[in-house]
Design an enzyme around this catalytic site. Structure first.
Site, PDB file in Angstrom:
ATOM      1  N   GLU A  33       1.773  -1.900  13.244  1.00  0.00           N
ATOM      2  CA  GLU A  33       1.786  -3.365  13.347  1.00  0.00           C
ATOM      3  C   GLU A  33       2.225  -3.859  14.730  1.00  0.00           C
ATOM      4  OE1 GLU A  33       2.586  -4.081   8.574  1.00  0.00           O
ATOM      5  OE2 GLU A  33       4.263  -4.093   9.976  1.00  0.00           O
ATOM      6  N   TRP A  84       0.832  -1.219   0.000  1.00  0.00           N
ATOM      7  CA  TRP A  84       0.000   0.000   0.000  1.00  0.00           C
ATOM      8  C   TRP A  84       0.856   1.254   0.000  1.00  0.00           C
ATOM      9  CZ3 TRP A  84      -0.792   3.336   4.507  1.00  0.00           C
ATOM     10  CH2 TRP A  84      -0.006   2.973   5.624  1.00  0.00           C
ATOM     11  N   ASP A  85       2.160   1.093   0.237  1.00  0.00           N
ATOM     12  CA  ASP A  85       3.090   2.233   0.237  1.00  0.00           C
ATOM     13  C   ASP A  85       2.976   3.030  -1.067  1.00  0.00           C
ATOM     14  OD1 ASP A  85       3.810   0.230   2.021  1.00  0.00           O
ATOM     15  OD2 ASP A  85       5.953   0.594   1.860  1.00  0.00           O
ATOM     16  N   LYS A 134       4.530   1.643  16.101  1.00  0.00           N
ATOM     17  CA  LYS A 134       5.596   1.437  15.119  1.00  0.00           C
ATOM     18  C   LYS A 134       5.609   2.582  14.105  1.00  0.00           C
ATOM     19  CE  LYS A 134       7.070  -1.931  11.626  1.00  0.00           C
ATOM     20  NZ  LYS A 134       6.599  -2.976  10.711  1.00  0.00           N
ATOM     21  N   GLN A 135       4.419   3.004  13.690  1.00  0.00           N
ATOM     22  CA  GLN A 135       4.342   4.114  12.737  1.00  0.00           C
ATOM     23  C   GLN A 135       3.029   4.849  12.932  1.00  0.00           C
ATOM     24  OE1 GLN A 135       3.987   1.496   9.073  1.00  0.00           O
ATOM     25  NE2 GLN A 135       2.759   3.219   8.425  1.00  0.00           N
TER      26      GLN A 135
END
Length: 762
Positions: free
Chosen positions: A490, A359-360, A602-603
């Site tokens: 995640e 999906w990046d 994580k992000q």
């Protein structure tokens, strides 16, 4: 501690000094590519030390059978692997019977590598004292041609510094290669034919299972003191390799140069039985131009790319080097000439993530390609997903969804899901929303609405159907909820009501309804065709409306913020600043169980939603959420710092925005996550571009107009960038006390700067 051996330079990546511990990291950092193929910066000559050999061809992959401890229904059958392709760069060298190997030399001095980003070439030079006391000076230059993208060229020069000696060059092709990351140690390639004629050689091979047919080829020429030599090579063959041996008596101080052209012809682009002919044609073309002629073409091709995509920064050389490295690697990975290809998270620099599409592309890469190329390139990225719609419907069917619901894969080569960690494959479904968001983002930016009736609406219908089937009604909450998901963060798996996923689902349903209505009114023929094809009913769209209107969005009244997921406040909320530095990165020090129970992000997760849908929230709401979530964010995903940099800039926190920018732009150069030897973080490099253009430049599209709110970090004297907006080139230059906007040609254009309308004229 970050690594710090790359010399600061505005246009080059430079390493000085030979250090065996850095070989694999440098092989990643000095990687080269041309959109059709790429290679790690492995030595041409034999090296017996630790190395990670890698050459890759766009679109050629192998379905490596899934390996898991316990098979669950719905698992993908395989994990797609970008294949380590037959190696064409090899040039073995013997001097007086001793093979050159930097791992066994008595001494290596003046070792230097340079990746010249402005002109698109890579050079390595050194002086080696071999075990037999012969001193040799080597200079090897190579590049992969942008114009003739099936080939590359190497110029390998040697001078003897202390003796006369017999020198043997052995340029070779080798198909006996393996992937580092094979699940079952399968044989990925089958070599079918090896041909050698005069100074050319060809290896024909095909991939197992997928049966891609590839011809790996080479052509070599020898020069003594700049003059072409008449020495004829002898051919050396075995069942997996072919080489040409040139034996030369060389005087001390004399320069001998081997020029080698090589590359791949593939049955994706040529008839399978004509691959050698195609290779011959391309070799005739490049060898007639010669190494210097090809290099001139390379410089021109890169000059054209840089003219549009360069970002200049004055007063901060590390920041300048960082952004150019990122832009360079993005252009090496994807050029937009082939709509069958996409952008893998490691590009052509390593094997992690299988080299596939995530999906990046839609979330991070599309804006870069929209603004630095023409809109056709961005449209190709959207077309890639439309071409995979049938597969997305199949992927959803495998998980029990019906009636044309589409679930786009987390990881893919051909549209089929091939990621095999259940908590991501089945649960990280937010990827579906990123595909829909990209359609919205593209039409908003380009005003090219034609994509939606032609292709996009069918994609939006499939995605909306998926969301409507994935939620369920909660009597308890009197709302629609979404259970068992993993958001972009995640470090939380299998949670209920991830705010980002729920919000995205709600938006997708509303956007699909909006576009249906628009197409019904403006594109009658397309509307009829699409309704017939999808069998969409009013009952169905009525249900979409209901779900969107009653979607549950977890909220904490106490903190005044949306909750990342239902259970977030049940965690032990210790901030990142209070963690022991020795335990970072936590993914390399903690058990997965401990990570999942921690509050660490994580992000950007909730903040990713605020990034996409900035206009849906006030600046005060953004600030509140930023202050709540950023202190728990460990940024152990390469996709995290860029979003935070854009948002910190919007909140006028320029020191923080600058720190995040430096982290995202130098993530690989400084090896923040201690993993650069596995390959580069290509897709997050587009986020670096966003940090400057959308963060510091404040670029947005509002009400169809191009808007800017420029700011500048105090460490910089000036920065500038160009964007291609609806076929108009706008140049933006921001210094400490002014911001200038120029337009190249055409009709005047009204833009908005700091909320005020301004008209630009050529």
């Amino acid at each position: 501690m970050h690594q710090d051996y790359i010399q600061p330079n505005p246009w080059s990546i430079i390493e000085e000094g030979f250090d065996k511990d850095r070989i694999k990291s440098s092989e990643s950092l000095f990687s080269i590519g041309n959109g059709a193929m790429g290679q790690r910066a492995n030595f041409e000559e034999h090296y017996s030390g630790a190395t990670f050999q890698g050459s890759y061809i766009g679109g050629v992959y192998y379905p490596d059978k899934t390996r898991v401890g316990w098979w669950k229904n719905g698992y993908p059958e395989y994990f797609a692997k970008v294949l380590n392709a037959p190696n064409w760069i090899g040039i073995d060298l013997w001097v007086d019977g001793e093979q050159l190997d930097l791992n066994t030399c008595k001494k290596v001095v003046d070792f230097r590598r340079e990746l010249h980003m402005k002109e698109g070439w890579y050079k390595r030079s050194f002086v080696a004292i071999m075990p037999n006391d012969v001193e040799v000076a080597i200079e090897a230059t190579r590049f992969l041609c942008l114009d003739t993208d099936e080939t590359g060229a190497i110029q390998y020069q040697i001078r003897l510094l202390n003796v006369d000696a017999e020198v043997i060059f052995l340029p070779y092709l080798d198909s006996g290669i393996k992937n580092k990351d094979s699940n079952w140690d399968d044989k990925f390639w089958n070599t079918t034919k090896i041909t050698s004629e005069k100074n050319r050689a060809f290896i024909e091979s095909h991939t197992m299972k997928t049966n891609f047919k590839v011809c790996t080829f080479m052509h070599s020429e020898l020069f003594l003191d700049g003059n072409k030599s008449e020495i004829k090579p002898t051919s050396k063959k075995d069942e997996l390799s072919v080489g040409h041996s040139y034996v030369v008596d060389v005087k001390k101080g004399q320069e001998v140069t081997l020029v080698k052209y090589g590359g791949y012809t593939v049955d994706r682009n040529h008839p399978a039985d004509k691959l050698i002919e195609a290779a011959d044609t391309v070799l005739n073309e490049v060898s007639s131009l010669g190494f210097d002629g090809l290099l001139e073409e390379q410089k021109k091709a890169w000059a054209q790319i840089w003219d549009m995509s360069d970002i200049t920064i004055e007063g901060d050389i590390k920041a300048q080097q960082g952004i150019r490295f990122n832009i360079f690697q993005l252009n090496q990975t994807y050029t937009g000439t082939d709509s069958r290809l996409n952008i893998g998270p490691k590009g052509f620099t390593g094997e992690k993530y299988g080299g596939s599409t995530y999906w990046d592309t839609e979330a991070y890469c599309l804006p870069f390609y929209m603004a630095t190329k023409n809109q056709e390139v961005a449209r190709k990225l959207l077309k890639y997903r439309y071409n995979h719609l049938e597969k997305a419907i199949e992927n959803a069917e495998k998980l029990g969804f019906k009636n044309g619901a589409a679930l786009y894969p987390m990881v893919t080569m051909n549209g089929e899901e091939c990621h095999n960690e259940w908590e991501i494959t089945f649960e990280e479904i937010h990827r579906n929303g990123a595909i829909a968001y990209a359609i919205f983002n593209y039409t908003r930016y380009t005003e090219d609405y034609s994509y939606i009736p032609e292709m996009g609406l069918e994609v939006l219908i499939g995605i909306a159907r998926f969301w409507q089937q994935r939620i369920n009604w909660s009597e308890n909450r009197n709302k629609y909820v979404m259970l068992g998901v993993t958001g972009p963060n995640e470090y939380e798996n299998n949670v209920n009501n991830n705010w980002y996923t729920n919000y995205l689902a709600k938006w997708c349903l509303e956007y699909a309804l909006e576009q249906l209505e628009h197409v019904r009114q403006q594109y009658t023929t397309d509307y009829k065709r699409i309704l017939e094809k999808t069998q969409l009913t009013n009952d169905e769209t009525g249900l979409w409306k209901k779900v969107a209107a009653h979607m549950y969005l977890p909220l904490s009244e106490e903190h005044g913020v949306y909750l990342q997921q239902d259970g977030f406040l049940d965690k032990d909320l210790v901030r990142v600043a209070d963690l022991d530095k020795k335990e970072r990165p936590i993914n390399q020090h903690w058990s997965w169980d401990r990570i999942l129970r921690s509050p660490y992000i994580k992000q950007a997760d909730t903040l990713q939603g605020f990034y996409f849908f900035e206009d849906h929230f006030t600046t005060e709401e953004l600030e509140k959420h930023f202050d709540f979530y950023e202190p728990f964010t460990v940024h152990e995903s390469s996709l995290s710092p860029c979003v935070h940099s854009v948002q910190a800039a919007k909140l006028d926190r320029m020191e923080q925005a600058y720190t995040f920018y430096l982290r995202t732009s130098r993530l690989d150069l400084d090896d923040y996550n201690k993993e650069v030897e596995e390959g580069l973080h290509i897709t997050s490099m587009a986020g670096t571009w966003m940090s400057i253009v959308e963060g510091f430049g404040g670029m947005r599209i509002r009400d169809g107009k191009l808007c800017f709110a420029p700011k500048i970090p105090e460490q910089w004297e000036m920065y500038s960038f160009k964007i291609n907006f609806r076929e108009r080139i706008i140049k933006v230059t921001v210094s400490q006390n002014s911001a200038d906007f120029e337009i190249d040609s055409g009709e005047p254009l009204e833009i908005v700067v700091n909320e005020k309308p301004i008209t630009l004229s050529a």
